[in-house]
Write a protein that holds these residues in place. Structure first.
Motif, PDB file in Angstrom:
ATOM      1  N   ARG A  17       0.830  -1.201   0.000  1.00  0.00           N
ATOM      2  CA  ARG A  17       0.000   0.000   0.000  1.00  0.00           C
ATOM      3  C   ARG A  17       0.872   1.262   0.000  1.00  0.00           C
ATOM      4  NH1 ARG A  17      -3.254  -1.445   3.452  1.00  0.00           N
ATOM      5  NH2 ARG A  17      -5.220  -1.652   2.344  1.00  0.00           N
ATOM      6  N   PHE A  67      -8.641  -1.093  -2.388  1.00  0.00           N
ATOM      7  CA  PHE A  67      -7.315  -1.203  -1.794  1.00  0.00           C
ATOM      8  C   PHE A  67      -6.946   0.034  -0.970  1.00  0.00           C
ATOM      9  CE2 PHE A  67      -2.523  -1.604  -2.462  1.00  0.00           C
ATOM     10  CZ  PHE A  67      -2.393  -2.544  -1.453  1.00  0.00           C
ATOM     11  N   ALA A 140       0.237  -2.701  -7.841  1.00  0.00           N
ATOM     12  CA  ALA A 140      -0.800  -3.359  -7.029  1.00  0.00           C
ATOM     13  C   ALA A 140      -1.151  -4.760  -7.516  1.00  0.00           C
ATOM     14  CB  ALA A 140      -2.063  -2.497  -7.008  1.00  0.00           C
ATOM     15  N   TYR A 143      -2.098  -7.543  -5.032  1.00  0.00           N
ATOM     16  CA  TYR A 143      -3.416  -7.402  -4.419  1.00  0.00           C
ATOM     17  C   TYR A 143      -4.507  -7.866  -5.372  1.00  0.00           C
ATOM     18  CZ  TYR A 143      -7.651  -5.373  -2.494  1.00  0.00           C
ATOM     19  OH  TYR A 143      -8.922  -5.206  -2.026  1.00  0.00           O
ATOM     20  N   ARG A 147      -7.309 -10.759  -4.819  1.00  0.00           N
ATOM     21  CA  ARG A 147      -8.752 -10.536  -4.990  1.00  0.00           C
ATOM     22  C   ARG A 147      -9.339 -11.526  -5.989  1.00  0.00           C
ATOM     23  NH1 ARG A 147     -11.988  -6.318  -3.763  1.00  0.00           N
ATOM     24  NH2 ARG A 147     -13.491  -7.851  -4.511  1.00  0.00           N
TER      25      ARG A 147
END
Length: 408
Positions: A17, A67, A140, A143, A147
């Protein structure tokens, strides 16, 4: 906070992040309006040229909303969602509209009644915003993978439905095959009337005629039809399994998609019904013959690959699937193209007159199969009759049309 699968979203993705936030640079959530005019200015916003540089809408949404927890605005006329942002303190919005994803530039004129053209500053900003979002989306990726895996294991999925065009492909080749066979018969009859086949030269003329060519082409077309049927059936069996409540989540769909044709048949139709069992045996045998002949390089329709010379003459040697006895003189008879098409027609006739028949309007509707409906019993209710299924299809088609037009 732990989620399904043991992933601590806050902890495990904390470093990621921070990296994504650095990639976004001067982009940040818009926060509350900084003036009375900002809500109106955003409402009268216009599309900027940087919009064309944005990644797919779902990646942008997952990046900013899921996110990074940016605030979003809900449904609006021809708009699915809007995320207000600031770039170097200047207000913009990322919007998913009917015409696509865009970076919206507010009209800051307090007297404006309609959107205007973006300023050059706004155009340059939009390109920089898009490039920074591209970079952040790239960072990202872990992530997004998380997902995707998490969603695939659940039932909030729609399984794309291509049954209609796959079946149209089968019907095209099937129709062409019978047209070609009729033409071959017509030419044969004409030759029988025009030639004296007791004469050797006339006989050779027949053998070298266009009839043999046409017959070979008809066989090719039939083989394409059989292949098209099995392609359709593998796809249709997955949807039938969903409609009958035998598959409930993405993992099961993925497993079934990777399974063999016979496993798909069993999962969707089962073998308890003697009619289906008879068709299963016939079609499975046909599939093995076609696979050996067309896909696995077995050379002949019976699986023959070699000839050896003996006192009896030329003898075919067949390749078998038995690893302990790889070669054999025995094999199945040649498959017949007409019988193969007739076997498929018989199966389809019995399928659409069985208790599976309510699935037919759904399969040929282009409506995706909704795994949530397999879990909550919606499909079970609709499978009671064709009328109930047709009503469900009509409802879902209306919902899909409204969503595509963003008519909320």
């Amino acid at each position: 906070m732990k989620e399904d699968g043991g992933v601590n979203v806050a902890g495990d993705f904390a470093d990621l992040r921070r990296k994504v936030v650095r990639a976004l640079g001067e982009i940040e959530p818009a926060g509350p309006p900084q003036s009375e005019n900002e809500p109106k200015a955003l409402l009268l916003s216009s599309t900027t040229r940087g919009s064309k540089l944005l990644p797919p809408y779902y990646l942008v949404y997952f990046l900013l909303v899921d996110f990074l927890q940016y605030q979003r605005m809900g449904l609006w006329e021809k708009s699915a969602w809007t995320v207000p942002i600031r770039y170097e303190g200047r207000l913009y919005a990322i919007e998913h509209q009917k015409m696509g994803l865009r970076i919206s530039a507010p009209n800051s004129d307090p007297n404006a009644r309609m959107s205007g053209r973006p300023s050059e500053q706004q155009e340059m900003d939009s390109e920089l915003i898009a490039k920074k979002i591209q970079k952040a989306v790239s960072f990202a990726t872990p992530y997004f993978s998380y997902r995707a895996k998490k969603e695939a294991e659940g039932n909030r999925l729609n399984v794309l439905n291509h049954c209609e065009w796959l079946f149209e492909r089968f019907q095209f080749f099937r129709t062409r095959f019978f047209e070609e066979k009729d033409e071959v018969e017509r030419q044969n009859e004409s030759l029988r009337q025009d030639k004296d086949c007791t004469d050797i030269q006339s006989l050779l003329g027949v053998l070298n005629s266009v009839v043999l060519e046409s017959s070979t082409e008809a066989d090719w077309i039939a083989q394409a039809a059989v292949d098209a049927f099995f392609s359709w059936s593998e796809h249709a069996f997955i949807h039938i399994a969903i409609l009958r409540g035998r598959v409930h989540n993405g993992s099961q769909v993925a497993e079934l998609a990777a399974a063999s044709w016979k496993e798909k048949f069993r999962a969707s139709l089962g073998l308890e019904n003697p009619v289906f069992k008879r068709h299963y045996d016939t079609l499975l045998h046909l599939r093995v013959q076609m696979r050996n002949f067309m896909a696995h390089g077995a050379f002949g329709k019976r699986g023959e690959a070699f000839l050896f010379h003996s006192g009896a003459g030329a003898v075919p040697v067949l390749l078998t699937e038995d690893t302990t006895n790889r070669y054999s003189f025995f094999g199945d008879p040649d498959f017949d193209e007409v019988e193969a098409i007739n076997a498929i027609d018989s199966f389809l006739s019995d399928l659409w007159s069985s208790d599976v028949s309510p699935a037919e309007p759904y399969l040929f509707s282009k409506v995706p199969s909704i795994l949530t409906f397999a879990s909550d019993g919606s499909y079970s209710k609709a499978m009671r009759s064709k009328k109930a299924m047709s009503q469900l299809v009509e409802y879902l088609q209306n919902q899909m049309d409204a969503a595509a037009n963003m008519d909320w």
